[in-house]
Design a protein around this motif. Structure first.
Motif, PDB file in Angstrom:
ATOM      1  N   ARG A 158      18.872 -22.899  26.768  1.00  0.00           N
ATOM      2  CA  ARG A 158      20.239 -22.591  26.718  1.00  0.00           C
ATOM      3  C   ARG A 158      21.024 -23.676  25.700  1.00  0.00           C
ATOM      4  O   ARG A 158      21.443 -24.668  26.351  1.00  0.00           O
ATOM      5  CB  ARG A 158      21.048 -22.403  27.820  1.00  0.00           C
ATOM      6  N   PHE A 159      21.583 -23.483  24.644  1.00  0.00           N
ATOM      7  CA  PHE A 159      22.219 -24.263  23.807  1.00  0.00           C
ATOM      8  C   PHE A 159      23.646 -24.026  23.471  1.00  0.00           C
ATOM      9  O   PHE A 159      24.071 -22.643  23.650  1.00  0.00           O
ATOM     10  CB  PHE A 159      21.559 -24.251  22.312  1.00  0.00           C
ATOM     11  N   GLN A 160      24.719 -24.904  23.472  1.00  0.00           N
ATOM     12  CA  GLN A 160      25.883 -24.692  23.513  1.00  0.00           C
ATOM     13  C   GLN A 160      26.540 -26.018  22.919  1.00  0.00           C
ATOM     14  O   GLN A 160      26.345 -27.040  23.077  1.00  0.00           O
ATOM     15  CB  GLN A 160      26.541 -24.324  24.680  1.00  0.00           C
ATOM     16  N   THR A 161      27.390 -25.771  21.937  1.00  0.00           N
ATOM     17  CA  THR A 161      28.212 -26.828  21.379  1.00  0.00           C
ATOM     18  C   THR A 161      29.584 -26.912  22.330  1.00  0.00           C
ATOM     19  O   THR A 161      30.273 -26.231  22.528  1.00  0.00           O
ATOM     20  CB  THR A 161      28.893 -26.806  19.806  1.00  0.00           C
ATOM     21  N   VAL A 162      29.676 -28.320  22.892  1.00  0.00           N
ATOM     22  CA  VAL A 162      30.818 -28.792  23.200  1.00  0.00           C
ATOM     23  C   VAL A 162      31.256 -29.856  23.217  1.00  0.00           C
ATOM     24  O   VAL A 162      30.725 -30.857  22.970  1.00  0.00           O
ATOM     25  CB  VAL A 162      30.641 -28.803  25.206  1.00  0.00           C
ATOM     26  N   GLU A 163      32.557 -29.965  22.528  1.00  0.00           N
ATOM     27  CA  GLU A 163      33.238 -31.150  22.050  1.00  0.00           C
ATOM     28  C   GLU A 163      32.441 -32.051  20.932  1.00  0.00           C
ATOM     29  O   GLU A 163      32.201 -33.148  21.150  1.00  0.00           O
ATOM     30  CB  GLU A 163      33.656 -31.849  23.064  1.00  0.00           C
ATOM     31  N   SER A 164      31.845 -31.054  20.102  1.00  0.00           N
ATOM     32  CA  SER A 164      30.960 -31.563  19.095  1.00  0.00           C
ATOM     33  C   SER A 164      29.645 -32.409  19.275  1.00  0.00           C
ATOM     34  O   SER A 164      28.918 -32.966  18.655  1.00  0.00           O
ATOM     35  CB  SER A 164      31.921 -32.589  18.259  1.00  0.00           C
ATOM     36  N   ARG A 165      29.293 -32.036  20.690  1.00  0.00           N
ATOM     37  CA  ARG A 165      27.797 -32.447  21.180  1.00  0.00           C
ATOM     38  C   ARG A 165      27.227 -31.305  21.658  1.00  0.00           C
ATOM     39  O   ARG A 165      27.820 -30.034  21.600  1.00  0.00           O
ATOM     40  CB  ARG A 165      28.143 -33.102  22.402  1.00  0.00           C
ATOM     41  N   LEU A 166      25.856 -31.305  21.286  1.00  0.00           N
ATOM     42  CA  LEU A 166      24.930 -30.131  21.669  1.00  0.00           C
ATOM     43  C   LEU A 166      24.534 -30.452  23.051  1.00  0.00           C
ATOM     44  O   LEU A 166      23.942 -31.551  23.442  1.00  0.00           O
ATOM     45  CB  LEU A 166      23.708 -30.059  20.691  1.00  0.00           C
ATOM     46  N   VAL A 167      24.845 -29.236  24.027  1.00  0.00           N
ATOM     47  CA  VAL A 167      24.336 -29.371  25.049  1.00  0.00           C
ATOM     48  C   VAL A 167      23.288 -28.500  25.422  1.00  0.00           C
ATOM     49  O   VAL A 167      23.244 -27.346  25.103  1.00  0.00           O
ATOM     50  CB  VAL A 167      25.439 -28.881  26.470  1.00  0.00           C
ATOM     51  N   MET A 168      21.959 -28.951  25.780  1.00  0.00           N
ATOM     52  CA  MET A 168      20.539 -28.286  26.103  1.00  0.00           C
ATOM     53  C   MET A 168      20.393 -28.062  27.241  1.00  0.00           C
ATOM     54  O   MET A 168      20.055 -29.186  27.794  1.00  0.00           O
ATOM     55  CB  MET A 168      19.722 -28.601  25.013  1.00  0.00           C
ATOM     56  N   GLN A 169      20.139 -27.025  27.927  1.00  0.00           N
ATOM     57  CA  GLN A 169      19.872 -26.724  29.369  1.00  0.00           C
ATOM     58  C   GLN A 169      18.198 -26.352  29.049  1.00  0.00           C
ATOM     59  O   GLN A 169      18.357 -25.285  28.663  1.00  0.00           O
ATOM     60  CB  GLN A 169      20.448 -25.889  30.079  1.00  0.00           C
TER      61      GLN A 169
END
Length: 205
Positions: free
Chosen positions: A57-68
């Motif tokens: 599960r990928f998501q952009t949060v505050e210009s960072r890539l969060v990968m679960q």
């Protein structure tokens, strides 16, 4: 004893500094480039991609890539850090720590990685050039041991955070501007190796 505080900054100088400061910060989002059959854009909304036997599960949060990385199976899956490789946009390889993903749970990977931060709370005691005892009432930068020291900024207050960097720790790196990273994740399930390779691009929006 009289304590001298630094003079207040003149209003004209303060306005000049504010006018010359850049407005806003660059904002970035990400693209899954490879595997090509899974290529897609990753913005503020979560993007779910299956890579057997795991789910990303990928998501952009505050210009960072969060990968679960989710493990929907009934078996524990081990991320093998010493075999996992991340190559940054400058071509440098970085390690990742080993982690176990329990059944029906997930781990989180953030790119670029967040620096370790420490918060100072409560009274503190320091020995250096002189001796001083400080409370949480003033903000001090490393090297300032007494009130009014050369590295103290009287215009800020607690809480105070320190970013911690270890020059020998290759797991922390900075992603400046656009570019792409290559990430090869190596797992083990029931002693059998599993490998997932990604190319992830970063672009300014």
């Amino acid at each position: 004893m009289k304590i001298c505080r630094p003079p207040a900054m003149p209003c004209c100088l303060l306005l000049a500094l504010m006018a010359s400061a850049p407005v806003g910060c660059a904002r970035y989002e990400y693209d899954l480039v490879s595997p090509p059959e899974l290529a897609r854009h990753v913005g503020a909304e979560p993007v779910v991609v299956a890579q057997d036997p795991l789910e990303y599960r990928f998501q952009t949060v505050e210009s960072r890539l969060v990968m679960q990385i989710h493990n929907p199976t009934a078996d524990a899956v081990q991320l093998i850090g010493e075999k996992t490789v991340l190559v940054d946009p400058q071509g440098q390889s970085h390690p990742m720590r080993s982690q176990t993903i329990a059944p029906n749970s997930f781990i989180k990977v953030i790119l670029p990685p967040m620096p370790t931060r420490l918060e100072r709370t409560g009274p503190s005691f320091g020995v250096g050039v002189g001796v001083g005892i400080g409370s949480a009432g003033h903000r001090r930068y490393p090297g300032s041991f007494t009130y009014g020291g050369p590295l103290e900024d009287p215009y800020y207050d607690e809480p105070q955070y320190y970013a911690v960097y270890d020059v020998n720790d290759g797991s922390f790196w900075v992603w400046e501007g656009e570019g792409s990273v290559r990430l090869t994740l190596v797992f083990a399930r029931d002693g059998k190796p599993i490998s997932h390779a990604w190319v992830i691009g970063r672009k300014k929006v």
